[in-house]
Design an enzyme around this catalytic site. Structure first.
Site, short mmCIF file in Angstrom:
data_model
loop_
_atom_site.label_atom_id
_atom_site.label_comp_id
_atom_site.label_asym_id
_atom_site.label_seq_id
_atom_site.Cartn_x
_atom_site.Cartn_y
_atom_site.Cartn_z
N CYS A 98 -16.35 86.45 -93.98
CA CYS A 98 -16.43 85.56 -95.13
C CYS A 98 -16.82 84.18 -94.60
O CYS A 98 -16.35 83.75 -93.56
CB CYS A 98 -15.07 85.49 -95.83
SG CYS A 98 -15.08 84.46 -97.30
N HIS A 203 -14.53 83.56 -104.04
CA HIS A 203 -15.96 83.45 -103.75
C HIS A 203 -16.68 82.71 -104.87
O HIS A 203 -16.29 82.82 -106.04
CB HIS A 203 -16.57 84.84 -103.54
CG HIS A 203 -15.97 85.56 -102.37
ND1 HIS A 203 -15.86 86.93 -102.32
CD2 HIS A 203 -15.44 85.10 -101.22
CE1 HIS A 203 -15.29 87.27 -101.17
NE2 HIS A 203 -15.02 86.18 -100.50
N GLU A 206 -21.95 77.25 -105.71
CA GLU A 206 -21.70 75.94 -106.30
C GLU A 206 -22.89 75.00 -106.08
O GLU A 206 -23.46 74.94 -104.99
CB GLU A 206 -20.44 75.33 -105.67
CG GLU A 206 -19.80 74.26 -106.50
CD GLU A 206 -18.37 73.98 -106.06
OE1 GLU A 206 -17.43 74.59 -106.63
OE2 GLU A 206 -18.19 73.17 -105.14
N HIS A 324 -15.76 82.26 -91.32
CA HIS A 324 -14.38 81.89 -91.00
C HIS A 324 -13.42 83.08 -90.95
O HIS A 324 -12.21 82.91 -91.05
CB HIS A 324 -13.85 80.80 -91.95
CG HIS A 324 -14.15 80.99 -93.41
ND1 HIS A 324 -14.90 80.10 -94.13
CD2 HIS A 324 -13.79 81.96 -94.26
CE1 HIS A 324 -14.99 80.51 -95.38
NE2 HIS A 324 -14.31 81.64 -95.49
N MET A 376 -12.90 74.72 -107.64
CA MET A 376 -13.83 74.44 -108.74
C MET A 376 -13.74 73.01 -109.24
O MET A 376 -14.71 72.48 -109.76
CB MET A 376 -13.54 75.38 -109.92
CG MET A 376 -13.80 76.83 -109.64
SD MET A 376 -13.39 77.84 -111.08
CE MET A 376 -11.59 77.79 -111.05
N SER A 380 -15.79 69.42 -101.86
CA SER A 380 -16.01 70.15 -100.62
C SER A 380 -16.49 69.14 -99.60
O SER A 380 -16.82 68.00 -99.94
CB SER A 380 -17.05 71.25 -100.82
OG SER A 380 -16.58 72.24 -101.71
N HIS A 399 -10.73 75.86 -92.94
CA HIS A 399 -11.87 76.50 -93.64
C HIS A 399 -11.93 76.13 -95.11
O HIS A 399 -12.92 76.40 -95.77
CB HIS A 399 -11.82 78.02 -93.49
CG HIS A 399 -10.91 78.73 -94.44
ND1 HIS A 399 -9.58 78.43 -94.58
CD2 HIS A 399 -11.16 79.76 -95.30
CE1 HIS A 399 -9.03 79.25 -95.49
NE2 HIS A 399 -9.97 80.05 -95.94
N GLY A 400 -10.88 75.51 -95.64
CA GLY A 400 -10.88 75.14 -97.05
C GLY A 400 -9.61 74.42 -97.41
O GLY A 400 -8.91 73.88 -96.53
#
Length: 476
Positions: A98, A203, A206, A324, A376, A380, A399-400
């Site tokens: 991913c 997933h 964007e 990642h 959302m 980022s 990673h996020g």
């Protein structure tokens, strides 16, 4: 997390010394707020990883770490095959490779704003998304094996992108050592018409606007300017990757028992790197990496077609593609000597510093682009790897945002239609496959990505380059 269990090395580094059967310390990168908000399972799971054979330096956890199957999500660990090191399906995860790829469009916010709804509708129509989504590609057995061996190179050879894309992709788009014979027929069956699909869960595709530049030199190398429009694609190996993990976990449990490896948790299932099962998993897992890269490459082609139809003057250039959820053989310094290690990153991003030999020539000066997804409704980020990060964490970072609550908890707290309405009020257009999926991925179900990225930056795992705000989000 109970902060009293940890010792503090700095404002952004915490650790616990080896105790019991731990072979190395646990090191967590986070500020005090993030540490206090982490669930206790992160420390427990990271400590369990520290007990595995052949682990070197430390068991690491990134600022977005949270509970996972076996390894914490946000966990990083390197293993030495010469010291009986292991390979773990739980240390890679179910969604093998991913990752995120980001594309510069050559457009600005003013260019797309008048046609933003049209763009959102067309992307949602052309990009297959959602649970069990199917694409137009249907691969025969021979084609499947070719894709699993060649990855992004296969996709480009079949007309989905250009060779320039491969230069901006980890491993130049193809993970060597992939062995399709070790991937089950069931895994291949699940994937036969899923190449070129987003899938579900977290997933997304964007469309984003660059709203802040933190490092002008790196931004110039990456080709980023304020108000530029970026497209980011976040997905992985779909059903094939999940099935590879499902197939190998029970085999690894049996192998560990046979080899006398004590597993504190069943999902830590592993096998010695040099064992038959270990080598077979490596061959299959590398197929999963190639599958994910091919998937993102085909999606890139579909996105380019949409932009070409709506904005004929657009030119979508790949900034970078980085995964990642992987295990890769990498050279790192251990006790002053260069060693080949099997580095597991589960929910952690590779972040190689300037000058690294794996980087294309035009990126060497700045370092590897590091792509960090938000939610959302939040930002980022694009970061760059650092030389210090290579020694701190095997060149790894967050990673996020990292989940703050489970999907089940999120659906009890939010309704999809309410989330959509709130996002629309912020000027964010969302096209989702289901209201339940939207509720599961509500921004409030995640940690604050700004806090996570700030901790990553200040810990010097990677440095901030640009901030991106969402304009359109296509969700599974």
């Amino acid at each position: 997390m109970n902060i009293e269990k940890l010792k503090r090395r700095s404002d952004y580094q915490w650790y616990i010394e080896p105790e019991g059967k731990m072979q190395v310390p646990v090191i967590i990168f986070a500020d005090e707020k993030l540490i206090k908000d982490m669930d206790e399972k992160v420390l427990e799971q990271a400590s369990n990883v520290a007990k595995l054979p052949g682990i070197v330096r430390a068991s690491y956890a990134m600022p977005d770490a949270h509970w996972g199957y076996g390894f914490p999500i946000g966990g990083v660990a390197g293993f030495d095959a010469d010291k009986g090191g292991i390979i773990s399906a739980g240390g890679v995860g179910f969604d093998i490779s991913c990752g995120i790829r980001s594309l510069c469009t050559g457009l600005t916010f003013d260019d797309i704003e008048p046609l933003r709804n049209k763009l959102a509708d067309l992307l949602a129509r052309r990009i297959p998304a959602g649970l069990g989504s199917r694409g137009k590609l249907r691969l025969s057995g021979r084609e499947m094996d070719e894709m699993l061996r060649e990855g992004g190179q296969w996709a480009v050879e079949h007309g989905y992108g250009t060779k320039d894309d491969l230069q901006r992709t980890e491993e130049n788009g193809r993970m060597t050592g992939a062995e399709p014979r070790y991937v089950s027929d069931h895994a291949k069956k699940r994937q036969e018409d899923e190449v070129g699909t987003l899938g579900s869960g977290n997933h997304y595709l964007e469309v984003q606007k660059v709203t802040e530049i933190y490092n002008t030199n790196c931004a110039e190398v990456f080709g980023l300017r304020l108000n530029d429009i970026i497209v980011s694609i976040h997905c992985g190996s779909r059903g094939l990757g999940h099935q590879i993990a499902t197939d190998f976990l029970p085999r690894m449990v049996k192998t560990a028992q046979k080899m006398g490896i004590e597993l504190p948790e069943k999902d830590l299932a592993c096998a010695p790197i040099n064992s038959e099962v270990g080598q077979q998993y490596l061959g299959a897992m590398r197929c999963g990496i190639n599958c994910a890269v091919a998937n993102r490459q085909v999606l890139t082609h579909l996105v380019r077609q949409v932009f070409s139809d709506v904005f004929p003057k657009s030119n979508l250039r790949l900034l970078y593609d980085v995964s990642h959820n992987t295990c890769k053989i990498e050279e790192h310094t251990v006790n002053g000597k260069s060693k080949k290690l099997y580095v597991h990153r589960k929910g952690a991003t590779r972040a190689f510093g300037p000058g690294h030999p794996s980087l294309p020539a035009d990126l060497k000066k700045a370092g590897q682009p590091v792509l960090i997804g938000g939610t959302m409704g939040t930002a980022s980020y694009i970061l760059t790897g650092t030389e210090k990060g290579m020694s701190l964490s095997f060149g790894s970072c967050c990673h996020g945002a990292g989940r703050a609550m489970s999907r089940k908890q999120a659906t009890k707290r939010w309704l999809g239609k309410d989330v959509l309405r709130e996002l629309a009020q912020k000027g964010i257009i969302v096209r989702g496959a289901s209201n339940r999926g939207i509720a599961e991925e509500a921004p409030g179900a995640y940690k604050d990505v700004n806090d996570v990225v700030d901790a990553t930056d200040k810990a010097e795992l990677a440095k901030k380059v640009a901030k991106l705000e969402p304009l359109i989000c296509v969700k599974g």
